[in-house]
Design a protein around this motif. Sequence first.
Motif, short mmCIF file in Angstrom:
data_model
loop_
_atom_site.label_atom_id
_atom_site.label_comp_id
_atom_site.label_asym_id
_atom_site.label_seq_id
_atom_site.Cartn_x
_atom_site.Cartn_y
_atom_site.Cartn_z
N PRO A 27 0.81 -1.22 0.00
CA PRO A 27 0.00 0.00 0.00
C PRO A 27 0.85 1.27 0.00
O PRO A 27 0.57 2.22 0.74
CB PRO A 27 -0.82 -0.14 1.30
N THR A 28 1.87 1.27 -0.82
CA THR A 28 2.76 2.43 -0.87
C THR A 28 2.10 3.63 -1.51
O THR A 28 2.66 4.73 -1.47
CB THR A 28 4.06 2.08 -1.64
N VAL A 29 0.91 3.44 -2.09
CA VAL A 29 0.21 4.57 -2.67
C VAL A 29 0.02 5.68 -1.64
O VAL A 29 0.12 6.87 -1.97
CB VAL A 29 -1.15 4.14 -3.27
N THR A 30 -0.21 5.32 -0.38
CA THR A 30 -0.42 6.35 0.64
C THR A 30 0.85 7.15 0.88
O THR A 30 0.80 8.37 1.06
CB THR A 30 -0.90 5.71 1.95
N LEU A 31 2.01 6.46 0.86
CA LEU A 31 3.28 7.17 1.03
C LEU A 31 3.59 8.03 -0.19
O LEU A 31 4.05 9.16 -0.05
CB LEU A 31 4.41 6.17 1.27
N HIS A 32 3.35 7.47 -1.39
CA HIS A 32 3.59 8.25 -2.60
C HIS A 32 2.69 9.48 -2.64
O HIS A 32 3.14 10.58 -2.98
CB HIS A 32 3.33 7.38 -3.84
N MET A 33 1.43 9.29 -2.31
CA MET A 33 0.49 10.40 -2.34
C MET A 33 0.93 11.51 -1.38
O MET A 33 0.89 12.70 -1.71
CB MET A 33 -0.91 9.90 -2.00
N GLN A 34 1.34 11.12 -0.18
CA GLN A 34 1.79 12.10 0.80
C GLN A 34 3.05 12.81 0.32
O GLN A 34 3.18 14.04 0.47
CB GLN A 34 2.04 11.43 2.15
N ALA A 35 3.98 12.05 -0.26
CA ALA A 35 5.23 12.67 -0.74
C ALA A 35 4.97 13.64 -1.88
O ALA A 35 5.55 14.72 -1.94
CB ALA A 35 6.20 11.58 -1.18
N TRP A 36 4.08 13.24 -2.82
CA TRP A 36 3.73 14.16 -3.91
C TRP A 36 3.03 15.40 -3.37
O TRP A 36 3.28 16.52 -3.81
CB TRP A 36 2.83 13.46 -4.92
N ARG A 37 2.10 15.21 -2.42
CA ARG A 37 1.36 16.34 -1.87
C ARG A 37 2.32 17.34 -1.22
O ARG A 37 2.22 18.56 -1.46
CB ARG A 37 0.33 15.84 -0.85
N GLU A 38 3.22 16.86 -0.40
CA GLU A 38 4.17 17.75 0.27
C GLU A 38 5.06 18.48 -0.74
O GLU A 38 5.30 19.69 -0.62
CB GLU A 38 5.03 16.96 1.25
N THR A 39 5.52 17.75 -1.75
CA THR A 39 6.44 18.33 -2.72
C THR A 39 5.75 19.38 -3.58
O THR A 39 6.24 20.51 -3.73
CB THR A 39 7.04 17.23 -3.62
N PHE A 40 4.61 19.02 -4.18
CA PHE A 40 3.93 19.97 -5.06
C PHE A 40 3.39 21.17 -4.30
O PHE A 40 3.46 22.31 -4.79
CB PHE A 40 2.81 19.27 -5.83
N ASN A 41 2.85 20.95 -3.12
CA ASN A 41 2.29 22.08 -2.39
C ASN A 41 3.38 23.04 -1.92
O ASN A 41 3.13 24.25 -1.80
CB ASN A 41 1.43 21.59 -1.23
N GLN A 42 4.57 22.53 -1.69
CA GLN A 42 5.68 23.43 -1.40
C GLN A 42 6.02 24.26 -2.64
O GLN A 42 6.28 25.47 -2.56
CB GLN A 42 6.91 22.65 -0.94
N TYR A 43 5.99 23.61 -3.81
CA TYR A 43 6.27 24.32 -5.06
C TYR A 43 5.17 25.33 -5.40
O TYR A 43 5.44 26.45 -5.84
CB TYR A 43 6.42 23.32 -6.20
N PHE A 44 3.90 24.93 -5.17
CA PHE A 44 2.78 25.80 -5.52
C PHE A 44 2.61 26.96 -4.55
O PHE A 44 1.95 27.95 -4.88
CB PHE A 44 1.47 24.98 -5.55
#
Length: 243
Positions: A27-44
């Motif tokens: 269920p690494t989707v939850t970790l990937h989703m969190q990592a993408w969320r943190e990364t993109f929201n920092q950029y945005f």
Amino acid sequence: MVDTQQLDQRIAPFRAFLFDLDGVVTPTVTLHMQAWRETFNQYFAGRELEPFGDEEYYELLDGRPRFDGVAAVLASRGIELAAGTPEDDDFFSIWGIGNRKNRVFADLLAGDGIAPYPGTIRLLDALAMLDVQIGLVSSSRNAEAVLAAAGVRDRFTVVVDGLIAAADGLPGKPNPDTYVAAAERLGAAPNESVVFEDAESGVAAGRSGGFGLVVGVDRGAGADALLAAGADLVVADLDELVR
């Protein structure tokens, strides 16, 4: 051949079984989703852009090579960035954003760990009793680390991941090349092989590659979407295929 009565008869006739990793084995989707969320929201942040939403993960990122996903999310907001280089670790290139996400993901994996889906282990246990070949196909460049953390690396004779795809020049999903390469390494033709996928892009890869059976695993993409992408059948969990 060992008796296959414990398997759903739709998958029993096949010689090779190819599993996606994220959302199918772990269920690494939850970790990937969190990592993408943190990364993109920092950029945005400060750019007056909509925050990254979890639905975007399934639409633009799930199953795709990391840097293709970065480009897709940026394009959805009208942003173009240079590709950059593999050494980048900033917000000025696609490689840089992808590498930042990977660093966040690695930290989450190290801190939280990961466990495989029990239903997938039940199917793998049943397949291990048979004269069949088992492989794993993942767009992730972290596949080996995830498999090791989950304690299941020895379940797969062949692993074709994002690193191997890059080294061998194999285009990622929805192209079928990585799945075809894994089947070949197992000594099986695509029409003798089953693909297990939770992402629309992975299902599409299995369908376009001429695989004998494409099983969609609905972890959030939706059964209708997986069927539309080319799945022959959809299950909520792989233990549905074990009697």
